[in-house]
Design a protein around this motif. Structure first.
Motif, PDB file in Angstrom:
ATOM      1  N   PHE A 209     -15.610  -7.766  13.474  1.00  0.00           N
ATOM      2  CA  PHE A 209     -15.439  -6.578  12.628  1.00  0.00           C
ATOM      3  C   PHE A 209     -15.837  -5.318  13.401  1.00  0.00           C
ATOM      4  CE2 PHE A 209     -17.248  -3.675   9.274  1.00  0.00           C
ATOM      5  CZ  PHE A 209     -16.030  -3.264   8.763  1.00  0.00           C
ATOM      6  N   GLU A 210     -16.937  -5.408  14.159  1.00  0.00           N
ATOM      7  CA  GLU A 210     -17.365  -4.255  14.966  1.00  0.00           C
ATOM      8  C   GLU A 210     -16.263  -3.861  15.954  1.00  0.00           C
ATOM      9  OE1 GLU A 210     -21.171  -4.686  16.889  1.00  0.00           O
ATOM     10  OE2 GLU A 210     -22.183  -5.306  15.046  1.00  0.00           O
ATOM     11  N   THR A 211     -15.627  -4.868  16.571  1.00  0.00           N
ATOM     12  CA  THR A 211     -14.577  -4.587  17.557  1.00  0.00           C
ATOM     13  C   THR A 211     -13.379  -3.890  16.935  1.00  0.00           C
ATOM     14  OG1 THR A 211     -15.230  -6.646  18.606  1.00  0.00           O
ATOM     15  CG2 THR A 211     -13.221  -5.636  19.416  1.00  0.00           C
TER      16      THR A 211
ATOM     17  N   ILE B 181     -27.916   0.591  17.503  1.00  0.00           N
ATOM     18  CA  ILE B 181     -27.048   1.398  16.646  1.00  0.00           C
ATOM     19  C   ILE B 181     -25.614   0.901  16.865  1.00  0.00           C
ATOM     20  CG2 ILE B 181     -26.205   3.731  16.143  1.00  0.00           C
ATOM     21  CD1 ILE B 181     -29.246   3.452  15.722  1.00  0.00           C
ATOM     22  N   ASP B 182     -24.919   0.605  15.742  1.00  0.00           N
ATOM     23  CA  ASP B 182     -23.575   0.039  15.880  1.00  0.00           C
ATOM     24  C   ASP B 182     -22.540   1.078  16.281  1.00  0.00           C
ATOM     25  OD1 ASP B 182     -24.340  -2.543  15.335  1.00  0.00           O
ATOM     26  OD2 ASP B 182     -24.074  -2.319  13.168  1.00  0.00           O
ATOM     27  N   CYS B 183     -22.510   2.208  15.585  1.00  0.00           N
ATOM     28  CA  CYS B 183     -21.523   3.226  15.947  1.00  0.00           C
ATOM     29  C   CYS B 183     -21.853   4.558  15.306  1.00  0.00           C
ATOM     30  CB  CYS B 183     -20.109   2.776  15.573  1.00  0.00           C
ATOM     31  SG  CYS B 183     -19.832   2.648  13.801  1.00  0.00           S
TER      32      CYS B 183
ATOM     33  N   GLU C 215     -24.510   1.722  10.442  1.00  0.00           N
ATOM     34  CA  GLU C 215     -24.748   0.284  10.575  1.00  0.00           C
ATOM     35  C   GLU C 215     -23.545  -0.445   9.998  1.00  0.00           C
ATOM     36  OE1 GLU C 215     -27.203  -1.659  11.913  1.00  0.00           O
ATOM     37  OE2 GLU C 215     -26.141  -3.436  11.180  1.00  0.00           O
ATOM     38  N   LEU C 216     -22.960  -1.367  10.783  1.00  0.00           N
ATOM     39  CA  LEU C 216     -21.814  -2.146  10.311  1.00  0.00           C
ATOM     40  C   LEU C 216     -22.268  -3.536   9.912  1.00  0.00           C
ATOM     41  CD1 LEU C 216     -19.213  -1.295  13.115  1.00  0.00           C
ATOM     42  CD2 LEU C 216     -19.307  -0.322  10.806  1.00  0.00           C
ATOM     43  N   LYS C 217     -21.720  -4.023   8.813  1.00  0.00           N
ATOM     44  CA  LYS C 217     -22.067  -5.365   8.333  1.00  0.00           C
ATOM     45  C   LYS C 217     -20.814  -6.036   7.789  1.00  0.00           C
ATOM     46  CE  LYS C 217     -26.733  -5.677   8.159  1.00  0.00           C
ATOM     47  NZ  LYS C 217     -27.154  -5.551   9.534  1.00  0.00           N
TER      48      LYS C 217
HETATM   49 CA    CA Z   1     -24.598  -4.661  12.444  1.00  0.00          CA
END
Ligand code: CA
Ligand code: 0WD
Length: 401
Positions: free
Chosen positions: A175-177, A226-228, A246-248
């Motif tokens: 998901f982060e990608t 930190i995610d983004c 923050e990504l989840k």
């Molecule tokens: Ca995360």
């Protein structure tokens, strides 16, 4: 003191908070090497996921077999690099960071969420060094626990189910990608944006922020991933935290039980972000086929009220006795516990006594939270590389001259 405990119902009277402020950043690259300059341009990524791509139902398990995953052991000794980064910052500033406690945000997240996670154990090491308190995981125990849990998952599931569980873990990184781009949108080419779903996924790359914050009388320095970034990074680093995201990921919510579980997750995420002043949280919801179904945005500051006002997780009705199965989560209550713990650690440990180290332990069986002296041997080993590196010790000694 050889051992003392803090009752789990202890709460700080006030929760006077200092606004967290970023001091500096550093990063880990795709090869696992750490860098201490230009993290912003080299390692920060930006959120970008238009509705039209979400509607396509992106497959969050694709590329699973090509996942570049860091071995657990290589990811578990973060202090050496944090102290290197602190040294570089202090060298530039010409003085040492003025904090009572220096640690990783993830550790404080775990402490803060104890009142609503009573069954998870926690084992930390605490030591006073050069007038400051350093807190780390008991890394050997942590690695052992992770390995045991991994074995348990393997033994209690069919190979297919095991594979599925691993894919669920992967889907978070995936998901982060697919939700981020390496530069602000205006600077990124169309082809980079369009080829994201095919880009390989890794958990080596990490952007780390080191912040200063405080609760009550105690000043803390916390480091965290930190995610983004949501929109853009202000030049002044002290203004950046509110732009961080923050990504989840989580499974889509279809029944009341899932609402309760999600709320518990959301609470932990709130602790994680609140501690560092991260402004936004973005959840990607996936179905059982690991397809991305929708995305929800939260401002960190609105979560306490969101949880408080959720009728589905109210306490049992006294007339009907109907229960939601859990204790109502209250973020302010957790914050008061956290304030009490930080104050207790700060008051219990003589910051100038380098002859001892401590174990800080939450025991889920006894429901106890205790601080006790470690062996001399452990004390020596924590001060000679396990937490305090030789390089950092030499640096701090040189500052005294
Ligand atoms: Ca995360
Ligand atoms: O004391 C700590 N928190 C530790 C930190 C113990 C061991 C390692 N580290 C390292 C890890 O590299 C970690 O990523 O420091 C990094 C930053 O620490 P943090 O920000 O204090 O960690 P935390 O808030 O617990 O987790 C942030 C993210 C996680 O994101 P999610 O969305 O799952 O909360 O860091 C990653 C993960 O992406 N992460 C890990 N990834 C792989 N293995 C691990 C791990 N053991 N721990 C955290």
């Amino acid at each position: 003191m050889s051992s003392k405990s803090l009752p789990l119902n202890t709460r700080a009277k006030t929760t006077a908070l200092k606004q967290p402020r970023e001091l500096f950043t550093y990063y880990r690259d795709i090869n696992g090497e750490y860098h201490y300059e230009n993290a912003e341009t080299e390692a920060m990524s930006y959120y970008y996921l238009p509705d039209s791509s979400i509607d396509q139902g992106i497959d969050l398990q694709s590329g699973y077999s090509k996942f570049k995953k860091i071995p657990e052991e290589d990811n578990m000794r973060p202090f050496e690099y944090l102290l290197k980064a602190i040294k570089k910052y202090e060298l530039k500033e010409g003085k040492k960071i003025s904090s009572d406690i220096i640690t990783f945000r993830g550790i404080m997240t775990k402490i803060m969420s104890i009142p609503y996670n009573l069954s998870d154990p926690l084992d930390l090491y605490v030591l006073a060094y050069d007038g400051q308190i350093f807190i780390s995981f008991d890394i050997d125990l942590e690695i052992q626990r992770r390995n045991e849990q991994e074995e348990r998952i393997k033994l209690t599931n069919t190979p297919e189910k095991y594979q599925y569980i691993k894919k669920c873990e992967y889907s978070g990184y995936k998901f982060e990608t697919i939700a981020t781009i390496p530069k602000p949108w205006s600077q990124v080419s169309r082809s980079i944006i369009e080829s994201r779903t095919k880009k390989s996924t890794n958990n080596y790359e990490q952007y780390l922020s080191v912040i200063k914050t405080g609760i009550g009388q105690v000043k803390l320095t916390l480091a965290g991933e930190i995610d983004c970034c949501w929109d853009y990074l202000p030049d002044e680093s002290s203004k950046r935290l509110n732009h961080y995201v923050e990504l989840k990921t989580s499974r889509i919510i279809e029944n009341n039980m899932q609402v309760i579980n999600f709320e518990k997750k959301l609470f932990k995420t709130w602790c994680q972000c609140f501690l560092m002043g991260i402004g936004k949280i973005i959840y990607g919801f996936r179905d059982d086929n690991l397809l991305l179904r929708n995305v929800e945005f939260y401002n960190t500051e609105e979560i306490p009220l969101l949880i408080k006002n959720n009728p589905l997780t109210d306490p049992p009705n006294p007339k009907t006795g109907i229960s939601n199965g859990g204790r109502k989560i209250n973020c302010t209550n957790a914050l008061k516990w956290y304030g009490a713990v930080v104050e207790w650690i700060n008051n219990s440990i003589d910051k100038n006594d380098e002859s001892k180290s401590y174990r800080l332990k939450y025991d889920p069986v006894r429901k106890s939270f205790t601080l006790s002296e470690t062996s001399d041997e452990m004390n020596q080993s924590l001060r000679n590389g396990d937490i305090i590196s030789k390089e950092f010790d030499e640096w701090r000694q040189s500052l005294k001259k």
